[in-house]
Enzyme design. Structure first.
Site, PDB file in Angstrom:
ATOM      1  N   ASN A  33       0.835  -1.213   0.000  1.00 31.98           N
ATOM      2  CA  ASN A  33       0.000   0.000   0.000  1.00 31.98           C
ATOM      3  C   ASN A  33       0.866   1.259   0.000  1.00 31.98           C
ATOM      4  OD1 ASN A  33       0.992   0.085   2.568  1.00 31.98           O
ATOM      5  ND2 ASN A  33      -0.992   0.210   3.606  1.00 31.98           N
ATOM      6  N   THR A  36       5.404   2.775   3.423  1.00 36.84           N
ATOM      7  CA  THR A  36       6.820   3.165   3.495  1.00 36.84           C
ATOM      8  C   THR A  36       7.581   2.695   2.259  1.00 36.84           C
ATOM      9  OG1 THR A  36       7.185   1.183   4.849  1.00 36.84           O
ATOM     10  CG2 THR A  36       7.052   3.294   6.008  1.00 36.84           C
ATOM     11  N   LEU A  79       5.741  -9.692   4.403  1.00 38.46           N
ATOM     12  CA  LEU A  79       6.721  -8.714   4.874  1.00 38.46           C
ATOM     13  C   LEU A  79       6.074  -7.395   5.282  1.00 38.46           C
ATOM     14  CD1 LEU A  79       9.218  -9.225   1.922  1.00 38.46           C
ATOM     15  CD2 LEU A  79       9.705  -9.876   4.264  1.00 38.46           C
ATOM     16  N   TYR A 147       6.282  -2.803  18.829  1.00 44.21           N
ATOM     17  CA  TYR A 147       6.676  -3.460  17.575  1.00 44.21           C
ATOM     18  C   TYR A 147       7.118  -4.902  17.850  1.00 44.21           C
ATOM     19  CZ  TYR A 147       9.827  -4.589  13.640  1.00 44.21           C
ATOM     20  OH  TYR A 147      10.466  -5.207  12.597  1.00 44.21           O
ATOM     21  N   VAL A 191      21.144   2.217  10.502  1.00 42.45           N
ATOM     22  CA  VAL A 191      22.284   3.114  10.685  1.00 42.45           C
ATOM     23  C   VAL A 191      23.172   3.156   9.435  1.00 42.45           C
ATOM     24  CG1 VAL A 191      23.666   1.300  11.823  1.00 42.45           C
ATOM     25  CG2 VAL A 191      24.185   3.676  12.267  1.00 42.45           C
TER      26      VAL A 191
HETATM   27  N1  NAD Z   1      15.183  -3.903   7.715  1.00 39.62           N
HETATM   28  C1  NAD Z   1      15.492  -4.581   8.803  1.00 39.62           C
HETATM   29  O1  NAD Z   1      16.632  -4.495   9.313  1.00 39.62           O
HETATM   30  C2  NAD Z   1      14.463  -5.502   9.448  1.00 39.62           C
HETATM   31  C3  NAD Z   1      14.831  -6.181  10.610  1.00 39.62           C
HETATM   32  C4  NAD Z   1      13.906  -7.024  11.207  1.00 39.62           C
HETATM   33  C5  NAD Z   1      12.657  -7.218  10.641  1.00 39.62           C
HETATM   34  N2  NAD Z   1      12.309  -6.545   9.516  1.00 39.62           N
HETATM   35  C6  NAD Z   1      10.972  -6.791   8.947  1.00 39.62           C
HETATM   36  O2  NAD Z   1      11.103  -7.031   7.556  1.00 39.62           O
HETATM   37  C7  NAD Z   1       9.930  -6.602   6.879  1.00 39.62           C
HETATM   38  C8  NAD Z   1      10.302  -5.685   5.722  1.00 39.62           C
HETATM   39  O3  NAD Z   1      10.918  -4.518   6.271  1.00 39.62           O
HETATM   40  P1  NAD Z   1      11.759  -3.480   5.392  1.00 39.62           P
HETATM   41  O4  NAD Z   1      12.997  -3.180   6.136  1.00 39.62           O
HETATM   42  O5  NAD Z   1      11.856  -3.978   3.994  1.00 39.62           O
HETATM   43  O6  NAD Z   1      10.836  -2.188   5.504  1.00 39.62           O
HETATM   44  P2  NAD Z   1      10.045  -1.387   4.363  1.00 39.62           P
HETATM   45  O7  NAD Z   1       9.335  -0.271   5.065  1.00 39.62           O
HETATM   46  O8  NAD Z   1      10.950  -1.030   3.265  1.00 39.62           O
HETATM   47  O9  NAD Z   1       9.010  -2.482   3.852  1.00 39.62           O
HETATM   48  C9  NAD Z   1       7.735  -2.686   4.413  1.00 39.62           C
HETATM   49  C10 NAD Z   1       6.741  -2.613   3.275  1.00 39.62           C
HETATM   50  O10 NAD Z   1       5.437  -2.941   3.750  1.00 39.62           O
HETATM   51  C11 NAD Z   1       4.520  -2.028   3.150  1.00 39.62           C
HETATM   52  N3  NAD Z   1       3.331  -1.981   3.994  1.00 39.62           N
HETATM   53  C12 NAD Z   1       3.214  -1.488   5.248  1.00 39.62           C
HETATM   54  N4  NAD Z   1       1.978  -1.685   5.710  1.00 39.62           N
HETATM   55  C13 NAD Z   1       1.294  -2.315   4.713  1.00 39.62           C
HETATM   56  C14 NAD Z   1      -0.033  -2.791   4.589  1.00 39.62           C
HETATM   57  N5  NAD Z   1      -0.906  -2.678   5.593  1.00 39.62           N
HETATM   58  N6  NAD Z   1      -0.397  -3.374   3.433  1.00 39.62           N
HETATM   59  C15 NAD Z   1       0.466  -3.504   2.406  1.00 39.62           C
HETATM   60  N7  NAD Z   1       1.753  -3.087   2.475  1.00 39.62           N
HETATM   61  C16 NAD Z   1       2.156  -2.499   3.612  1.00 39.62           C
HETATM   62  C17 NAD Z   1       5.277  -0.724   3.081  1.00 39.62           C
HETATM   63  O11 NAD Z   1       4.719   0.194   2.166  1.00 39.62           O
HETATM   64  C18 NAD Z   1       6.652  -1.210   2.666  1.00 39.62           C
HETATM   65  O12 NAD Z   1       6.783  -1.312   1.267  1.00 39.62           O
HETATM   66  C19 NAD Z   1       9.046  -5.950   7.929  1.00 39.62           C
HETATM   67  O13 NAD Z   1       8.093  -6.904   8.368  1.00 39.62           O
HETATM   68  C20 NAD Z   1      10.010  -5.619   9.051  1.00 39.62           C
HETATM   69  O14 NAD Z   1       9.358  -5.574  10.309  1.00 39.62           O
HETATM   70  C21 NAD Z   1      13.183  -5.680   8.892  1.00 39.62           C
END
Ligand code: NAD
Length: 319
Positions: A33, A36, A79, A147, A191
């Protein structure tokens, strides 16, 4: 041809995971959606005829049911999330809805439409502050934020469905993921994306604390491969698995590598440590290695080089 659903497809990890899957010759329906995520992240995916983009809320059960009706998904990679820990403090109800209720809804749709495998993006944040490192999946989780609590609660729901109905639920606890497309504009970004942005612009980086804090940094390309292999190869029993390297890197080590890559940038500025920042984070990668023979392959210095230069070329020697 098998079809997989990826939620959060336009995000940092999502877009890399979609590309990995498309390279395996499967069909991918990517839902996002754009909360982010960014459509630019899907430019490569869109070059494949086997990719379809759907602008939808992953927690909207009606919209998602239509997708499950249209496609017979071989598996789902979930994700989509509210990814900012500070935001989860300010918006606990939204955190509940996106990080827990949507995961539950997707899991029930998997059961309803006989989609066997659900891979869920959990987080090392579920461990909280534990007495000893590295974190192992058998450690008692102690979430320290809404979270982390929602991620842990979603794991429990999904694994409950696995035990009750035979859903294959694989919860992957990512540690600190870094790589191209992580948004440096957000104050809550990783970071390394913030450091990279400052170095690229010739600005001094600001280190909170003495720089000796360590993290288990893993390249997004390794994470995408872990996601894809767990989703498509199967063979990993329902459960929780760390996705990490097992190596601790301090921020001062990061800076030493960056100084080689950007020799003319001003020295780092050290500021007061941030309240609530954990000093060390390190995972044990043994369980996923034993079950899937999964090892993180990208050396940290190479991953940092790719991030700094926005390309996959030469590797540099770790300082
Ligand atoms: N990046 C990290 O270091 C890290 C570490 C641990 C866990 N995670 C987990 O990995 C996953 C991906 O994270 P990321 O770092 O790629 O972040 P990101 O913000 O780039 O990706 C999350 C995506 O989910 C989409 N989104 C959010 N709510 C939504 C909804 N209700 N319906 C449809 N889409 C939706 C956002 O638009 C975004 O594209 C997440 O679940 C996050 O909690 C990430």
């Amino acid at each position: 041809m098998q079809t997989f659903l990826v939620t959060g497809a336009a995000g940092f990890i999502g877009s890399h995971s979609v590309e990995w899957l498309l390279k395996q010759g499967v069909r991918v329906i990517g839902v996002d959606n754009l909360r982010t995520g960014r459509l630019e992240n899907l430019v490569v995916a869109h070059t494949s005829p086997d990719f379809e983009w759907v602008n939808a809320d992953a927690g909207d059960e009606t919209a998602m049911r239509i997708l499950f009706q249209q496609h017979r998904f071989a598996g789902v990679l979930h994700l989509a999330a509210l990814v900012s820990v500070p935001e989860s403090f300010h918006e606990p109800a939204l955190n509940y809805r996106i990080n827990l209720a949507a995961a539950d809804s997707i899991a029930r749709l998997c059961l309803e439409f006989d989609c066997k495998r659900l891979v869920f993006a959990s987080s090392a944040a579920v461990y909280g502050v534990v007495a000893s490192l590295p974190n192992r999946e058998s450690d008692l989780p102690q979430p320290q934020s809404p979270y982390a609590a929602a991620k842990l609660a979603a794991e429990v729901m999904l694994l409950g469905y696995a035990a009750s109905y035979g859903l294959e639920a694989v919860c992957l606890r990512y540690f600190n993921v870094y790589g191209l497309r992580q948004d440096p504009a957000s104050p809550y970004s990783g970071v390394l994306s913030i450091f990279t942005d400052r170095f690229r612009h010739g600005l001094p980086v600001i280190v909170h604390g003495d720089g000796e804090q360590t993290r288990d940094f893993i390249s997004v390309r390794d994470v995408a491969r872990a996601n894809g292999e767990v989703l498509t190869r199967g063979g990993v029993a329902s459960g929780r698995y760390n996705v990490c390297t097992g190596r601790a890197i301090s921020l001062n080590q990061v800076l030493a590598i960056y100084r080689e890559l950007f020799p003319n940038t001003p020295p780092a500025e050290y500021a007061a440590a941030r309240v609530g920042d954990i000093r060390h984070s390190l995972g044990d990668p043994g369980l996923l290695r034993n079950r899937l023979e999964f090892n993180a392959k990208i050396p940290f210095a190479q991953g940092l080089y790719e991030l700094a230069h926005g390309e996959d070329k030469k590797s540099v020697v770790m300082a």
